[in-house]
Design a protein around this motif. Structure first.
Motif, PDB file in Angstrom:
ATOM      1  N   ASP A 424      57.827  29.938  51.408  1.00  0.00           N
ATOM      2  CA  ASP A 424      58.805  29.131  52.149  1.00  0.00           C
ATOM      3  C   ASP A 424      60.212  29.647  51.918  1.00  0.00           C
ATOM      4  OD1 ASP A 424      56.789  27.560  53.120  1.00  0.00           O
ATOM      5  OD2 ASP A 424      57.042  25.960  51.636  1.00  0.00           O
ATOM      6  N   HIS A 425      60.463  30.134  50.702  1.00  0.00           N
ATOM      7  CA  HIS A 425      61.780  30.692  50.378  1.00  0.00           C
ATOM      8  C   HIS A 425      62.075  31.917  51.242  1.00  0.00           C
ATOM      9  CE1 HIS A 425      65.238  31.897  47.992  1.00  0.00           C
ATOM     10  NE2 HIS A 425      64.693  33.077  47.764  1.00  0.00           N
ATOM     11  N   HIS A 426      61.078  32.792  51.426  1.00  0.00           N
ATOM     12  CA  HIS A 426      61.256  33.994  52.233  1.00  0.00           C
ATOM     13  C   HIS A 426      61.473  33.655  53.712  1.00  0.00           C
ATOM     14  CE1 HIS A 426      58.677  36.157  48.972  1.00  0.00           C
ATOM     15  NE2 HIS A 426      59.944  36.043  48.607  1.00  0.00           N
ATOM     16  N   TRP A 427      60.779  32.603  54.194  1.00  0.00           N
ATOM     17  CA  TRP A 427      60.887  32.249  55.613  1.00  0.00           C
ATOM     18  C   TRP A 427      62.286  31.779  55.988  1.00  0.00           C
ATOM     19  CZ3 TRP A 427      58.421  33.518  59.725  1.00  0.00           C
ATOM     20  CH2 TRP A 427      57.061  33.846  59.665  1.00  0.00           C
ATOM     21  N   ARG A 428      63.113  31.421  55.002  1.00  0.00           N
ATOM     22  CA  ARG A 428      64.480  30.977  55.312  1.00  0.00           C
ATOM     23  C   ARG A 428      65.286  32.076  55.990  1.00  0.00           C
ATOM     24  NH1 ARG A 428      68.143  29.060  51.041  1.00  0.00           N
ATOM     25  NH2 ARG A 428      69.431  28.802  52.908  1.00  0.00           N
ATOM     26  N   ARG A 429      64.934  33.329  55.757  1.00  0.00           N
ATOM     27  CA  ARG A 429      65.683  34.426  56.359  1.00  0.00           C
ATOM     28  C   ARG A 429      65.483  34.496  57.873  1.00  0.00           C
ATOM     29  NH1 ARG A 429      62.932  39.478  57.032  1.00  0.00           N
ATOM     30  NH2 ARG A 429      64.854  40.568  56.514  1.00  0.00           N
ATOM     31  N   MET A 430      64.478  33.784  58.384  1.00  0.00           N
ATOM     32  CA  MET A 430      64.220  33.792  59.819  1.00  0.00           C
ATOM     33  C   MET A 430      64.814  32.579  60.527  1.00  0.00           C
ATOM     34  SD  MET A 430      62.823  36.602  59.502  1.00  0.00           S
ATOM     35  CE  MET A 430      62.892  36.842  61.267  1.00  0.00           C
ATOM     36  N   GLU A 431      65.775  31.914  59.874  1.00  0.00           N
ATOM     37  CA  GLU A 431      66.428  30.759  60.496  1.00  0.00           C
ATOM     38  C   GLU A 431      67.470  31.178  61.532  1.00  0.00           C
ATOM     39  OE1 GLU A 431      68.069  28.478  57.335  1.00  0.00           O
ATOM     40  OE2 GLU A 431      66.131  27.753  56.606  1.00  0.00           O
ATOM     41  N   GLN A 441      71.824  46.224  54.696  1.00  0.00           N
ATOM     42  CA  GLN A 441      71.966  47.590  55.209  1.00  0.00           C
ATOM     43  C   GLN A 441      73.237  48.266  54.698  1.00  0.00           C
ATOM     44  OE1 GLN A 441      70.805  45.113  57.008  1.00  0.00           O
ATOM     45  NE2 GLN A 441      69.167  45.796  58.347  1.00  0.00           N
ATOM     46  N   VAL A 442      74.287  47.489  54.447  1.00  0.00           N
ATOM     47  CA  VAL A 442      75.530  48.084  53.946  1.00  0.00           C
ATOM     48  C   VAL A 442      75.631  47.971  52.429  1.00  0.00           C
ATOM     49  CG1 VAL A 442      76.713  47.568  56.094  1.00  0.00           C
ATOM     50  CG2 VAL A 442      76.861  45.943  54.220  1.00  0.00           C
ATOM     51  N   SER A 443      74.550  47.492  51.793  1.00  0.00           N
ATOM     52  CA  SER A 443      74.569  47.306  50.339  1.00  0.00           C
ATOM     53  C   SER A 443      73.522  48.157  49.637  1.00  0.00           C
ATOM     54  CB  SER A 443      74.328  45.825  50.006  1.00  0.00           C
ATOM     55  OG  SER A 443      75.248  44.989  50.636  1.00  0.00           O
ATOM     56  N   GLY A 444      72.990  49.153  50.308  1.00  0.00           N
ATOM     57  CA  GLY A 444      72.003  50.006  49.657  1.00  0.00           C
ATOM     58  C   GLY A 444      70.870  50.429  50.558  1.00  0.00           C
ATOM     59  N   ARG A 445      70.674  49.683  51.693  1.00  0.00           N
ATOM     60  CA  ARG A 445      69.644  50.009  52.673  1.00  0.00           C
ATOM     61  C   ARG A 445      68.292  50.205  52.015  1.00  0.00           C
ATOM     62  NH1 ARG A 445      72.008  54.717  56.140  1.00  0.00           N
ATOM     63  NH2 ARG A 445      70.402  54.145  57.629  1.00  0.00           N
ATOM     64  N   SER A 446      67.631  51.350  52.145  1.00  0.00           N
ATOM     65  CA  SER A 446      66.258  51.525  51.681  1.00  0.00           C
ATOM     66  C   SER A 446      66.119  51.515  50.171  1.00  0.00           C
ATOM     67  CB  SER A 446      65.690  52.840  52.249  1.00  0.00           C
ATOM     68  OG  SER A 446      65.683  52.803  53.656  1.00  0.00           O
ATOM     69  N   SER A 447      67.225  51.635  49.423  1.00  0.00           N
ATOM     70  CA  SER A 447      67.135  51.685  47.968  1.00  0.00           C
ATOM     71  C   SER A 447      67.014  50.305  47.340  1.00  0.00           C
ATOM     72  CB  SER A 447      68.367  52.399  47.401  1.00  0.00           C
ATOM     73  OG  SER A 447      69.551  51.720  47.779  1.00  0.00           O
ATOM     74  N   LEU A 448      67.113  49.229  48.132  1.00  0.00           N
ATOM     75  CA  LEU A 448      67.029  47.882  47.590  1.00  0.00           C
ATOM     76  C   LEU A 448      65.589  47.425  47.483  1.00  0.00           C
ATOM     77  CD1 LEU A 448      69.875  46.094  49.592  1.00  0.00           C
ATOM     78  CD2 LEU A 448      69.978  46.948  47.252  1.00  0.00           C
ATOM     79  N   THR A 449      65.326  46.552  46.508  1.00  0.00           N
ATOM     80  CA  THR A 449      64.010  45.958  46.387  1.00  0.00           C
ATOM     81  C   THR A 449      63.865  44.826  47.401  1.00  0.00           C
ATOM     82  OG1 THR A 449      64.691  44.290  44.772  1.00  0.00           O
ATOM     83  CG2 THR A 449      64.045  46.465  43.908  1.00  0.00           C
ATOM     84  N   PHE A 450      62.627  44.362  47.583  1.00  0.00           N
ATOM     85  CA  PHE A 450      62.377  43.277  48.535  1.00  0.00           C
ATOM     86  C   PHE A 450      63.118  42.012  48.119  1.00  0.00           C
ATOM     87  CE2 PHE A 450      59.710  39.610  49.782  1.00  0.00           C
ATOM     88  CZ  PHE A 450      59.850  39.709  51.154  1.00  0.00           C
ATOM     89  N   ASP A 451      63.086  41.678  46.846  1.00  0.00           N
ATOM     90  CA  ASP A 451      63.768  40.473  46.375  1.00  0.00           C
ATOM     91  C   ASP A 451      65.276  40.566  46.589  1.00  0.00           C
ATOM     92  OD1 ASP A 451      61.458  39.217  45.633  1.00  0.00           O
ATOM     93  OD2 ASP A 451      61.516  39.924  43.559  1.00  0.00           O
ATOM     94  N   GLU A 452      65.844  41.759  46.392  1.00  0.00           N
ATOM     95  CA  GLU A 452      67.277  41.943  46.629  1.00  0.00           C
ATOM     96  C   GLU A 452      67.610  41.775  48.107  1.00  0.00           C
ATOM     97  OE1 GLU A 452      68.518  45.075  43.072  1.00  0.00           O
ATOM     98  OE2 GLU A 452      67.610  45.827  44.913  1.00  0.00           O
ATOM     99  N   MET A 453      66.728  42.278  48.974  1.00  0.00           N
ATOM    100  CA  MET A 453      66.933  42.134  50.410  1.00  0.00           C
ATOM    101  C   MET A 453      66.903  40.661  50.815  1.00  0.00           C
ATOM    102  SD  MET A 453      64.546  45.318  51.628  1.00  0.00           S
ATOM    103  CE  MET A 453      64.244  44.580  53.202  1.00  0.00           C
ATOM    104  N   ILE A 454      65.944  39.920  50.268  1.00  0.00           N
ATOM    105  CA  ILE A 454      65.862  38.489  50.569  1.00  0.00           C
ATOM    106  C   ILE A 454      67.118  37.776  50.112  1.00  0.00           C
ATOM    107  CG2 ILE A 454      64.663  36.344  49.990  1.00  0.00           C
ATOM    108  CD1 ILE A 454      63.119  37.986  51.956  1.00  0.00           C
ATOM    109  N   ARG A 455      67.577  38.099  48.907  1.00  0.00           N
ATOM    110  CA  ARG A 455      68.773  37.451  48.369  1.00  0.00           C
ATOM    111  C   ARG A 455      69.986  37.708  49.263  1.00  0.00           C
ATOM    112  NH1 ARG A 455      72.831  39.313  45.392  1.00  0.00           N
ATOM    113  NH2 ARG A 455      71.766  41.271  44.932  1.00  0.00           N
ATOM    114  N   LEU A 456      70.150  38.959  49.725  1.00  0.00           N
ATOM    115  CA  LEU A 456      71.298  39.288  50.576  1.00  0.00           C
ATOM    116  C   LEU A 456      71.182  38.634  51.951  1.00  0.00           C
ATOM    117  CD1 LEU A 456      71.810  43.053  49.659  1.00  0.00           C
ATOM    118  CD2 LEU A 456      73.253  41.117  49.012  1.00  0.00           C
ATOM    119  N   ASP A 457      69.962  38.574  52.500  1.00  0.00           N
ATOM    120  CA  ASP A 457      69.778  37.914  53.798  1.00  0.00           C
ATOM    121  C   ASP A 457      70.127  36.429  53.713  1.00  0.00           C
ATOM    122  OD1 ASP A 457      69.032  40.127  55.249  1.00  0.00           O
ATOM    123  OD2 ASP A 457      66.886  39.853  54.940  1.00  0.00           O
TER     124      ASP A 457
END
Length: 487
Positions: A424-431, A441-457
């Motif tokens: 449910d926490h991950h689905w918040r990014r689709m709001e 994308q401007v904070s590391g793009r492919s070098s970020l982990t999935f959890d970091e991507m979720i946090r930034l989204d």
């Protein structure tokens, strides 16, 4: 900052003097370009005359340009754009530059009424203002880029002391170490006065413990500390007040952490109500009017991008056809706002059998979570590898933006099988509508982990505004040009 590079520290006075002079010189040059450039564009000469009643001497537009130049420099100073303690970067700085230049224009127009200059060209005034906004913002972007590179190379760092060794203090230390481009290098921490009551000492394993909070004045002087960050949750309010009081006569930047790591600073206001300083967090506005503004913004820029980019598209189409057999475009099912699926367009960057070969490569996945990333993916064509490096394969998504399935800025749309592992926490990014670019994308793009991507989204969603979108679009350009974090 590259691994193994020891940070170099400038003393506080020298650092401030260098940055202020760099900003002042850049602003002076860019404003001069704007005023004289407007004169040349409008009149094809720098010596066009302007009539002023009650003044017998001839006055040229290049002289008027210098008056406006000086006025604008004064307005930039008035807005605190040379005070490093008040200076903000990005969208905050842009709005203050815009306000300063706008006030300067209004002041200049009032001055023309006083001097009775009916012959002064309004077109020249508007042209100078428009050019100044672009040149000053561009110049300050160049300064930020230069400063970021200096810091990543280990130069121009600030000795930073974290006060408080609880979980918040540890998080602050980690954030600073993970963000060398900020230039705040933690050189130590101070334990709370009641350190014996803490179950864990969080910070001393990361940075040296230099003493206790009650010794802060001595530690700051002995270690030539430039910046102090106080973990607000580590102390009672009267202790924080005492710490700040002890630093009052020392030339040091003092900050108190709010603990609101996921809230954009522009949403946080400090207000005095009945003598009580209160921290107010402004709500995120997802009103229908703002969403319509975002849609108009997206539609305008996307349409312009397709029209202006058409010659490049034709060249890419030819290159793709020559490089490998198959269609030019690749349409992939993605998950959009509220879980709705849609077909996302890309220029084809892989061979036709890429989907079938994915199962063979699963064991070599270099990403975390449900994502699949592989640095040297054998399914990518020669042209595709080049397009991916600079994100050119994403251009056709402008068509998705025009169709209303995507936005220019937002969380990247996931694949359907990736969402099968979403919580449910991950689905918040689709709001919000998915975007072509976003904060990660401007904070590391492919070098970020999935959890970091979720946090930034989620950070983006929590702090959304049209100004934030504009800031991220501006930051995307250098991230793509220099291929930072791209596979």
């Amino acid at each position: 900052m590259s691994a193994g590079v020891a940070p170099q520290f400038l003393d506080r006075t020298t650092r401030k003097r260098v940055l202020v002079w760099v900003l002042l010189i850049v602003d002076a040059v860019t404003l001069l370009i704007a005023t004289l450039g407007a004169t040349w564009i409008r009149f094809s000469t720098l010596y066009a005359g302007v009539g002023i009643e009650n003044i017998s001497a001839d006055v040229s537009y290049w002289q008027v340009a210098f008056v406006v130049w000086a006025l604008w420099l004064g307005m930039l100073y008035r807005e605190g754009l040379y005070d490093l303690e008040r200076l903000t970067w990005g969208a905050g700085e842009f709005s203050r530059v815009l306000r300063a230049l706008g006030i300067g224009v209004v002041g200049f127009i009032l001055l023309t009424y006083v001097l009775k200059t009916p012959g002064l060209s309004r077109a020249w005034t508007l042209l100078a203002f428009a050019i100044a906004v672009v040149t000053v913002s561009g110049g300050r972007l160049a300064v930020r880029t230069w400063l970021r590179r200096q810091r990543l190379a280990g130069r121009m760092h600030r000795r930073t002391l974290v006060v408080g060794d609880n979980a918040e203090g540890e998080r602050i230390v980690h954030r600073l170490l993970d963000s060398p481009e900020q230039g705040l290098t933690p050189v130590g921490c101070l334990a709370a006065a009641r350190a014996d009551s803490l179950a864990l000492d969080y910070c001393s394993e990361i940075v040296p413990k230099l003493g206790y909070a009650r010794e802060i004045a001595r530690v700051v002087r002995e270690h030539e500390i430039d910046t102090v960050i106080i973990a607000g949750s580590a102390f009672e309010h009267e202790v924080i007040s005492r710490i700040i009081s002890e630093l009052r006569d020392i030339d040091v930047s003092t900050h108190v952490s709010s603990g609101l790591f996921e809230v954009l600073t522009s949403r946080v206001l400090v207000r005095d109500i009945a003598g009580v300083p209160l921290m107010t967090v402004a709500p995120v506005s997802f009103s229908a009017a703002n969403l319509r503004t975002k849609r108009v913004f997206d539609l305008t820029l996307a349409t312009l991008g397709v029209v202006l980019g058409l010659p490049v598209w034709l060249l890419l189409i030819a290159a793709i056809k020559i490089d490998s057999r198959g269609p030019v475009f690749y349409r992939q099912t993605r998950v959009g706002k509220d879980g709705a699926e849609f077909g996302m367009f890309k220029f084809r960057s892989m061979y036709r059998d890429a989907d079938e070969r994915l199962k063979e490569l699963r064991a070599q996945n270099e990403a975390t979570g449900p994502l699949f990333k592989m640095k040297n993916d054998p399914r990518v064509t020669k042209v595709g590898k080049w397009m991916r490096k600079f994100s050119i394969d994403e251009f056709p998504q402008l068509l998705n933006v025009i169709r209303g399935e995507m936005s220019l800025v937002g969380p990247r749309p996931p694949l359907p099988h990736e969402t099968e592992q979403y919580t449910d926490h991950h689905w918040r990014r689709m709001e919000v509508p998915p975007g072509m670019t976003g904060l990660w994308q401007v904070s590391g793009r492919s070098s970020l982990t999935f959890d970091e991507m979720i946090r930034l989204d989620l950070y983006y969603i929590e702090n959304w505004s049209v100004g934030f979108d504009l800031s991220l679009l501006m930051r995307t350009v250098p991230a793509v040009i220099f291929a930072r974090g791209a596979y």
